[in-house]
Design a protein around this motif. Structure first.
Motif, PDB file in Angstrom:
ATOM      1  N   VAL A  40       0.773  -1.159   0.064  1.00 22.77           N
ATOM      2  CA  VAL A  40      -0.111  -0.177   0.150  1.00 22.77           C
ATOM      3  C   VAL A  40       1.090   1.197  -0.150  1.00 22.77           C
ATOM      4  O   VAL A  40       0.565   2.086  -0.795  1.00 22.77           O
ATOM      5  N   SER A  41       2.063   1.345   0.607  1.00 19.04           N
ATOM      6  CA  SER A  41       2.989   2.309   0.793  1.00 19.04           C
ATOM      7  C   SER A  41       3.458   2.645  -0.346  1.00 19.04           C
ATOM      8  O   SER A  41       3.853   3.935  -0.712  1.00 19.04           O
ATOM      9  N   ALA A  42       3.404   1.544  -1.421  1.00 15.27           N
ATOM     10  CA  ALA A  42       4.019   2.039  -2.786  1.00 15.27           C
ATOM     11  C   ALA A  42       3.153   2.651  -3.707  1.00 15.27           C
ATOM     12  O   ALA A  42       3.515   3.063  -4.937  1.00 15.27           O
ATOM     13  N   ARG A  43       1.976   2.749  -3.397  1.00 14.64           N
ATOM     14  CA  ARG A  43       0.875   3.355  -4.361  1.00 14.64           C
ATOM     15  C   ARG A  43       1.001   4.843  -4.831  1.00 14.64           C
ATOM     16  O   ARG A  43       1.299   5.686  -3.627  1.00 14.64           O
ATOM     17  N   LYS A  44       1.004   4.942  -5.782  1.00 14.70           N
ATOM     18  CA  LYS A  44       1.061   6.388  -6.342  1.00 14.70           C
ATOM     19  C   LYS A  44      -0.131   6.907  -6.874  1.00 14.70           C
ATOM     20  O   LYS A  44      -0.768   6.473  -7.778  1.00 14.70           O
TER      21      LYS A  44
ATOM     22  N   CYS B  84      -4.948   2.754 -14.970  1.00 16.01           N
ATOM     23  CA  CYS B  84      -4.296   2.689 -13.653  1.00 16.01           C
ATOM     24  C   CYS B  84      -4.938   1.633 -13.161  1.00 16.01           C
ATOM     25  O   CYS B  84      -6.185   0.958 -13.470  1.00 16.01           O
ATOM     26  N   CYS B  85      -4.525   1.156 -11.707  1.00  9.72           N
ATOM     27  CA  CYS B  85      -5.053   0.175 -10.923  1.00  9.72           C
ATOM     28  C   CYS B  85      -6.174   0.565 -10.021  1.00  9.72           C
ATOM     29  O   CYS B  85      -6.056   1.768  -9.411  1.00  9.72           O
TER      30      CYS B  85
ATOM     31  N   PRO C 207      -4.684   5.758  -1.673  1.00 11.93           N
ATOM     32  CA  PRO C 207      -4.978   5.866  -3.094  1.00 11.93           C
ATOM     33  C   PRO C 207      -5.800   4.575  -3.311  1.00 11.93           C
ATOM     34  O   PRO C 207      -5.314   3.355  -3.434  1.00 11.93           O
ATOM     35  N   TRP C 208      -7.053   4.514  -3.963  1.00 13.22           N
ATOM     36  CA  TRP C 208      -7.761   3.587  -4.461  1.00 13.22           C
ATOM     37  C   TRP C 208      -7.585   3.508  -6.078  1.00 13.22           C
ATOM     38  O   TRP C 208      -7.572   2.408  -6.693  1.00 13.22           O
TER      39      TRP C 208
ATOM     40  N   PRO D 219       0.136   1.617 -12.158  1.00 10.03           N
ATOM     41  CA  PRO D 219       0.866   0.363 -11.810  1.00 10.03           C
ATOM     42  C   PRO D 219       2.234   0.287 -12.197  1.00 10.03           C
ATOM     43  O   PRO D 219       2.902   1.445 -12.389  1.00 10.03           O
ATOM     44  N   ILE D 220       2.755  -0.884 -11.932  1.00 10.46           N
ATOM     45  CA  ILE D 220       4.206  -0.900 -11.679  1.00 10.46           C
ATOM     46  C   ILE D 220       4.797  -1.970 -12.626  1.00 10.46           C
ATOM     47  O   ILE D 220       3.890  -2.871 -12.719  1.00 10.46           O
ATOM     48  N   SER D 221       5.945  -1.911 -13.529  1.00 10.36           N
ATOM     49  CA  SER D 221       6.341  -2.930 -14.384  1.00 10.36           C
ATOM     50  C   SER D 221       6.575  -4.341 -13.681  1.00 10.36           C
ATOM     51  O   SER D 221       7.096  -4.152 -12.597  1.00 10.36           O
TER      52      SER D 221
END
Length: 129
Positions: A85-89, A106-107, A116-117, A121-123
């Motif tokens: 969760v802490s990695a969500r932008k 986006c996710c 953030p809901w 995304p991350i590669s």
């Protein structure tokens, strides 16, 4: 059979009953994207990687002082959306709909409040065992 062998057999039987039926090895992103300090133990001392994966958990013995067999991050619709969760932008705004979020590529996950809901995304290239 000696007392130690009987105890070992009892432990193995209990663990066999505890393991989820049909458990599968989690995806690499669900394992490699969790920081070692946040790992939740999922095994027992001396567990092998095969035993750990068979119970649906992650295994990584590269970091001392933290669990080597640990619970994976929750599944997401896309592997690109698996992250702490802490990695969500943030990719949206409060109250954004799943459809609007998807239109931004986006996710979306609304199961945790005050984060953030709709998030970028991350590669998956960095995901590994």
């Amino acid at each position: 059979m000696g007392p130690q062998a009987a105890r070992l057999l009892a432990v193995l039987l209990v663990l066999g009953l505890w393991a989820p039926a049909g458990a599968q090895k989690p995806s690499p992103c669900r394992c490699s994207r969790i920081s070692p300090q946040k790992r939740e133990n999922c095994g027992f001392p001396g567990i092998t990687s095969d035993q750990c994966f068979a119970s649906g958990c992650c295994f990584d013995s590269n970091v001392a002082g933290v669990p080597w067999c640990f619970r994976p991050l929750p599944k997401q619709v896309s592997e690109e959306c698996v992250m702490e969760v802490s990695a969500r932008k943030n990719c949206g705004y409060p109250g954004i709909s799943p459809e609007e979020c998807a239109s931004r590529k986006c996710c979306f996950s609304d199961n945790i409040f005050q984060v953030p809901w709709c998030f970028f995304p991350i590669s998956v290239e960095d995901c590994h065992y």
